[in-house]
Design an enzyme around this catalytic site. Structure first.
Site, PDB file in Angstrom:
ATOM      1  N   LYS A 147      93.908  68.479  99.853  1.00  8.54           N
ATOM      2  CA  LYS A 147      94.226  69.239  98.637  1.00  8.54           C
ATOM      3  C   LYS A 147      93.842  70.704  98.812  1.00  8.54           C
ATOM      4  CE  LYS A 147      89.753  67.755  96.933  1.00  8.54           C
ATOM      5  NZ  LYS A 147      89.033  66.761  96.138  1.00  8.54           N
TER       6      LYS A 147
ATOM      7  N   ARG B  85      85.941  62.354  84.295  1.00  4.13           N
ATOM      8  CA  ARG B  85      86.956  63.377  84.548  1.00  4.13           C
ATOM      9  C   ARG B  85      88.293  62.692  84.311  1.00  4.13           C
ATOM     10  NH1 ARG B  85      86.734  66.318  90.403  1.00  4.13           N
ATOM     11  NH2 ARG B  85      87.684  64.369  91.077  1.00  4.13           N
TER      12      ARG B  85
ATOM     13  N   TYR C 163      82.854 102.074  93.429  1.00  4.69           N
ATOM     14  CA  TYR C 163      83.080 102.159  91.975  1.00  4.69           C
ATOM     15  C   TYR C 163      81.776 102.198  91.187  1.00  4.69           C
ATOM     16  CZ  TYR C 163      88.058 101.068  92.518  1.00  4.69           C
ATOM     17  OH  TYR C 163      89.367 101.098  92.841  1.00  4.69           O
TER      18      TYR C 163
ATOM     19  N   MET D  79      88.846  95.536  95.476  1.00  2.00           N
ATOM     20  CA  MET D  79      89.896  94.518  95.531  1.00  2.00           C
ATOM     21  C   MET D  79      90.282  94.192  96.990  1.00  2.00           C
ATOM     22  SD  MET D  79      93.668  94.491  93.797  1.00  2.00           S
ATOM     23  CE  MET D  79      93.115  94.769  92.133  1.00  2.00           C
TER      24      MET D  79
HETATM   25  C1  LIG Z   1      88.018  66.158  96.722  1.00  2.78           C
HETATM   26  C2  LIG Z   1      87.815  64.722  96.580  1.00  2.78           C
HETATM   27  C3  LIG Z   1      87.175  63.976  97.582  1.00  2.78           C
HETATM   28  C4  LIG Z   1      86.536  64.587  98.794  1.00  2.78           C
HETATM   29  O1  LIG Z   1      85.231  64.985  98.509  1.00  2.78           O
HETATM   30  P1  LIG Z   1      84.323  65.644  99.652  1.00  2.78           P
HETATM   31  O2  LIG Z   1      83.005  65.804  99.040  1.00  2.78           O
HETATM   32  O3  LIG Z   1      84.978  66.917  99.996  1.00  2.78           O
HETATM   33  O4  LIG Z   1      84.343  64.695 100.789  1.00  2.78           O
HETATM   34  C5  LIG Z   1      87.132  62.600  97.451  1.00  2.78           C
HETATM   35  N1  LIG Z   1      87.675  61.985  96.375  1.00  2.78           N
HETATM   36  C6  LIG Z   1      88.271  62.677  95.378  1.00  2.78           C
HETATM   37  C7  LIG Z   1      88.839  61.935  94.230  1.00  2.78           C
HETATM   38  C8  LIG Z   1      88.355  64.061  95.437  1.00  2.78           C
HETATM   39  O5  LIG Z   1      88.937  64.733  94.449  1.00  2.78           O
END
Ligand SMILES: *Cc1c(COP(=O)(O)O)cnc(C)c1O
Length: 819
Positions: free
Chosen positions: A489, A586, A714, A763
């Site tokens: 991801k 979540r 700045y 920036m």
């Molecule tokens: C991102 C994620 C992981 C991976 O977690 P790490 O700590 O990076 O290994 C595993 N499961 C879910 C559902 C995630 O969103």
């Protein structure tokens, strides 16, 4: 001249193997340990080694490619493949080593063995540059220096060679003995000893002693007393010694170092006489490696003058393939490191990992392979290109051009690099992956320059080998039946999209997971065929999800109902993944949703529950271990209920990176590997055992003298405490370098020295205080790397490595390295 070959029957005898031969005259030329890197299947002998994975698992794949000769420990394969030769041994690795040892000792060539903590490969490559006008040299390919790499290197010796240069690397006790036997060096070089790779040893002394075993039977040892003296060893191996030092009396004692342009002039005393040389480098490591080469030339009897001439012509060694973006949407793989058939094999494998463009082109120079007649060499190359499904060849050089008729694919030939460049037109290359591979003298750097996009001076370098090593580490921590889902991801935590997915697909990962459908679609378009789970599958994307065979995470009854509707026209069972909330709060099904969920999935004819999973909230933190256990219990409880109604057992998974090692009994059927792949694991002290995968670099644009009391940036936030100097670098918060690093909180490394930020981060730019330092425009500034690491940076600004990585903006160019 024909290279040395053996029949399988001869090898059986050498190995004292239990042979099951159906064709005892089969000629063996290549030794293969990885089914993906078979070059010439008919004359390859496949060793099924039990390394990270069981090598026997790859026998079917090797067979499919045409390999018919195998060394195995599991005899059941004899029954399965009746048309193959099998040699059964007790230990595949030992067999590989004894075959190479046998081969080595048929020849009486001079051999140089190199070991030490750093510099082995560079010293080897430089000695090759320095000595190839006088010797016909065989050397380790790339950095093949392990228990497997050394035998494969030594196997390359032919009757034509009169010098072998081999490197040996070890990671623990009792490893050097076997390498010494295989290499049998007459001349030994100990490069240095530092703290690196100390893992497998109880002390530095123990490590040194193990390394010295390489030289037990050597005639001559070249080393620096600076690395050895502190241990007061009673005995150093080898009859004769040649020492070098910058600090004390030695055969070659360097007394002065002077830098000019990009060079370093050295003065030394050699057996009482003043001598000098110029190395075309100025970094510390190169200078040390250069001195080692200097000592080697002198000890071999070259005059001071001849040594000076040769050293001044050394050229930089890049040992890695580089993958970068090219013109007209092309991907360019740049490999002008070495040009022999085995490194061509490695490069073609890497080309084959790239699925983002259907078309693959190779630009290849003449190869200079010793011990093989041209026609045979180019016939093999033609076969190799065909086998690796290359579409187009551009051959450059008189030799390859002469054998143009051997290549049956789209092709063009040029006598030399300039001829190619003259006829070059930008439009000839579109949407394809191009491997640029040529011997040094062809100067293919000019060609890759034409083909690559101009790189903005801030670059994120990604080490794909380190990523593979991390994957292997986690594989070694899971049982073979446990699948691995790699989390890719958010551009694989900032490191890339199809580049990483291609690598993981090549390394046979089981699953990928992305956050959004778009990310999954991009991977499908780049040729990724692995199953892909989408964690936030918005309803508007359902159609695209189904078209691209992505597998949604289903976290509520509403989303399940909506997805079932979207499946109206789908006839087969569609794979989905159920997310259970066990404490993260979540996404996911809660207890109170279970009855509705069960009603929906019971006897459902549209979906298959491919997996059921949950997510741990604090798997790295000991203080929350009690809570983690509660999550595990809850998950087990919910899973039992669901399986009871399903009548089959989906894949169960809950472990993220930190849980893999901290909670081994939570590995279940699959683990979800995220940040560990990219080089961080909060569950491992100091990220022990995993490697840094990313280096972020930028460049100094301008250096300014600033007076005491003047301000920088700045809002006048940076104030000069004394008269001084600042350097402006090309990275700012829009590139992902957080504003929180401003005003001295953060630091970068220029020429090996850490320098703090001054003033606020802008920036696109950042100012660094370089007062008193020799810094100029064009110098490189390291934002983070292995030593100046992200974990520390994250702490400085109160965040976590995940955020630092994923913040690096897409405008920062990614360059991938592979060797
Ligand atoms: C991102 C994620 C992981 C991976 O977690 P790490 O700590 O990076 O290994 C595993 N499961 C879910 C559902 C995630 O969103």
């Amino acid at each position: 001249m024909q290279s040395t070959t053996y029949t399988i029957a001869e090898i059986a005898k050498i190995l004292n193997a239990d042979a099951n031969l159906i064709n005892k005259d089969a000629i063996i030329q290549y030794l293969v340990i990885d089914s993906r890197s078979v070059l010439v299947p008919e004359s390859s002998l496949f060793f099924a080694l039990n390394a990270h994975r069981n090598g026997h698992d790859f026998i079917p794949d090797a067979y499919k490619q045409g390999v018919r000769n195998f060394v195995i420990t599991d005899i059941k394969f004899i029954e399965l493949y009746k048309d193959c030769n099998f040699l059964c041994v007790n230990d595949g690795l030992k067999a590989l080593q004894s075959l190479s040892t046998f081969h080595r000792h048929r020849f009486s060539l001079k051999t140089i063995g190199i070991t030490g903590s750093n510099g082995k490969t560079i010293v080897k490559e430089w000695l090759y540059q320095l000595l190839s006008s006088d010797f016909n040299i065989v050397r380790s390919p790339k950095s093949y220096n392990s228990q497997i790499g050394v035998p494969l290197s030594v196997w390359g010796i032919t009757a034509d060679n009169n010098l072998g240069i081999f490197e040996a690397g070890i990671s623990g006790l009792n490893e050097m003995g076997s390498l010494e036997k295989i290499i049998g060096p007459e001349i030994g070089i100990l490069t240095n000893i530092n703290e690196a790779h100390a893992e497998g040893f109880s002390s530095k002394e123990e490590k040194l002693k193990e390394k010295l075993k390489l030289f037990e039977n050597a005639e001559l040892l070249i080393y620096s007393p600076d690395y050895v003296d502190e241990f007061n060893l009673v005995h150093l191996p080898a009859k004769n010694k040649f020492t070098w030092s910058c600090m004390q009396k030695a055969d070659l004692q360097v007394i002065d170092e002077h830098f000019f342009e990009d060079k370093c002039a050295l003065k030394a005393i050699y057996h009482g006489i003043n001598i000098d040389c110029v190395l075309p480098f100025k970094d510390k490591a190169s200078i040390e490696n250069g001195i080692i080469c200097w000592a080697t030339l002198l000890s071999l009897g070259y005059t001071a003058e001849e040594s000076r001439n040769r050293l001044s012509r050394l050229s930089a060694v890049t040992m890695r393939l580089e993958l970068k973006n090219g013109i007209n949407q092309c991907s360019i793989i740049d490999d002008s490191y070495s040009a022999d058939i085995s490194s061509l094999g490695i490069a073609l494998d890497f080309l084959n990992q790239q699925n983002q463009h259907p078309k693959k082109t190779v630009i290849l120079s003449d190869l200079f392979e010793t011990g093989r007649a041209d026609e045979k060499l180019y016939t093999e190359i033609a076969d190799l290109l065909k086998q690796k499904k290359v579409h187009r060849l551009i051959g450059i050089g008189a030799h390859i051009s002469k054998f143009a008729y051997l290549f049956r694919l789209e092709k063009a030939f040029f006598v030399d690099t300039d001829a190619f460049i003259q006829s070059f037109s930008n439009g000839q290359f579109n949407h394809e992956t191009i491997l640029v591979k040529g011997a040094r003298r062809f100067e293919f750097g000019k060609i890759s320059k034409l083909l690559t996009q101009k790189i903005h001076d801030t670059v994120l370098e990604i080490d794909l080998n380190a990523m593979v090593a991390n994957l292997q580490f986690y594989r070694s921590k899971t049982e073979a039946r446990v699948k691995i889902m790699a989390m890719v991801k958010a551009f694989s935590y900032g490191s890339g999209s199809f580049e990483i997915a291609n690598l993981l697909q090549f390394h046979k990962i089981d699953y990928l997971a992305v956050a959004y459908a778009d990310e999954g679609i991009a991977l499908r378009k780049a040729g990724i065929t692995l199953p892909i789970m989408v964690m936030s599958p918005q309803e508007s994307a359902f159609e695209a999800i189904i078209t691209h065979k992505l597998e949604p995470e289903i976290y509520s009854t509403e989303i399940l109902k909506a997805f079932l509707n979207a499946l109206d026209d789908v006839t087969s069972l569609y794979p989905i993944h159920l997310k259970i909330d066990t404490g993260m709060h979540r996404l996911g099904f809660d207890d109170c949703d279970l009855n509705d969920l069960i009603n929906l999935i019971k006897n459902n004819q549209k979906i298959k529950i491919e997996s059921i999973f949950s997510h741990l909230v604090a798997s790295a933190e000991a203080e929350h271990d009690g809570f983690t256990q509660l999550q595990l219990n809850k998950f087990e409880h919910v899973v039992a209920k669901l399986i009871a109604v399903l009548g089959y057992k989906p894949i169960l998974h809950i472990a993220n990176t930190a849980a893999i090692t901290r909670w081994p009994n939570a590995q279940m059927d699959m683990v979800r590997l995220g940040i560990g792949l990219y080089g961080f694991d909060a569950g491992l002290p100091n990220n022990r055992n995993i490697q840094t995968t990313m280096v972020l670099k930028t460049t100094v644009t301008q250096v300014k003298i600033v007076k005491k009391g003047e301000t920088v940036g700045y809002s006048r936030r940076g104030v000069m405490a004394e008269d001084g100097k600042i350097a402006t670098v090309k990275i700012g918060y829009a590139d992902g370098y957080s504003r929180a690093f401003g005003n001295g909180v953060g630091a970068m490394v220029i020429n090996g020295i850490s320098v703090n930020t001054i003033g606020s981060i802008c920036m696109d730019m950042t100012m660094l205080d370089v007062t008193g330092l020799d810094v100029k425009a064009g110098d490189e500034a390291i934002v983070f790397n292995h030593d100046h690491n992200i974990a520390t940076l994250a702490k400085q600004i109160n965040t976590i490595p995940y955020e630092i990585l994923t913040n690096i903006s897409q405008r920062v160019k990614r360059v991938y390295f592979y060797d």
